[in-house]
Design a protein around this motif. Structure first.
Motif: not given
Length: 196
Positions: A165-167, A155-159
């Protein structure tokens, strides 16, 4: 980094590897996307008597996997989804090439650990566990099956990289649920099953 630089860093821990049985693991992303580099790094590791592992989804040309198999002690092979239609839906590609390559790898005697990411609401179906067990039973050289419970660490990496974040709100699974998955899968295979 250059291959020699990586090997020099790895060799600093050679005494630890000799005592623990550890070594060099190529992980990802997907190491097979960098075939030439992966091959040379694995080859150099074997020349230095370092144990090697590669983590892969297996979605690659068989010729490349076969070539790497000469320098790999254990393949950690992802089994994300056993149902081909769902595999296409979730990953964008069929699982046929992945499974084809897996059976070929088994037929040449390579050591394999099946690593199965489990995501609640996506692939935590009993039928999926049954098919994983069937697959493990059919393959002679599967050493064990590992359940890889979903975690939200991406999640943090996506940001950070500006991706969505699709999950949703999926979070860490509790041990009760994970143990239930392990019990279900153990009912379908005689191979060792553990949390990865």
């Amino acid at each position: 980094m250059e291959i020699e630089e990586i090997i020099s860093i790895v060799l600093k821990d050679v005494n630890f590897y000799n005592n623990s049985g550890g070594g060099l693991t190529l992980s990802g992303g997907e190491p097979l996307m960098n075939f030439d580099f992966s091959k040379e790094l694995l080859k150099k590791a074997k020349q230095n008597n370092i144990n090697t592992v590669i983590e892969t989804c297996g979605y690659a040309k068989w010729e490349n996997i076969f070539e790497l198999s000469k320098y790999v002690d254990i393949f950690y092979w992802d089994i994300k989804e056993t149902n081909d239609l769902l595999h296409k839906k979730y990953t964008g590609v069929s699982n046929k090439l992945i499974l084809d390559n897996l059976y070929k790898l088994d037929s040449i005697g390579s050591h394999i650990v099946l690593r199965c990411p489990i995501i609640p609401g996506y692939n935590d179906r009993e039928e999926h566990f049954k098919e994983i067990g069937k697959l493990a039973n059919e393959l002679i050289n599967v050493m064990e099956v590992q359940i890889m419970p979903f975690h939200p660490l991406g999640k943090d990496k996506c940001q950070q990289i500006g991706e969505d974040y699709l999950m949703g709100e999926l979070t860490f699974q509790d041990e009760t649920l994970i143990n239930r998955w392990l019990t279900i899968l153990r009912g379908f295979t005689s191979k060792p099953v553990r949390k990865g």
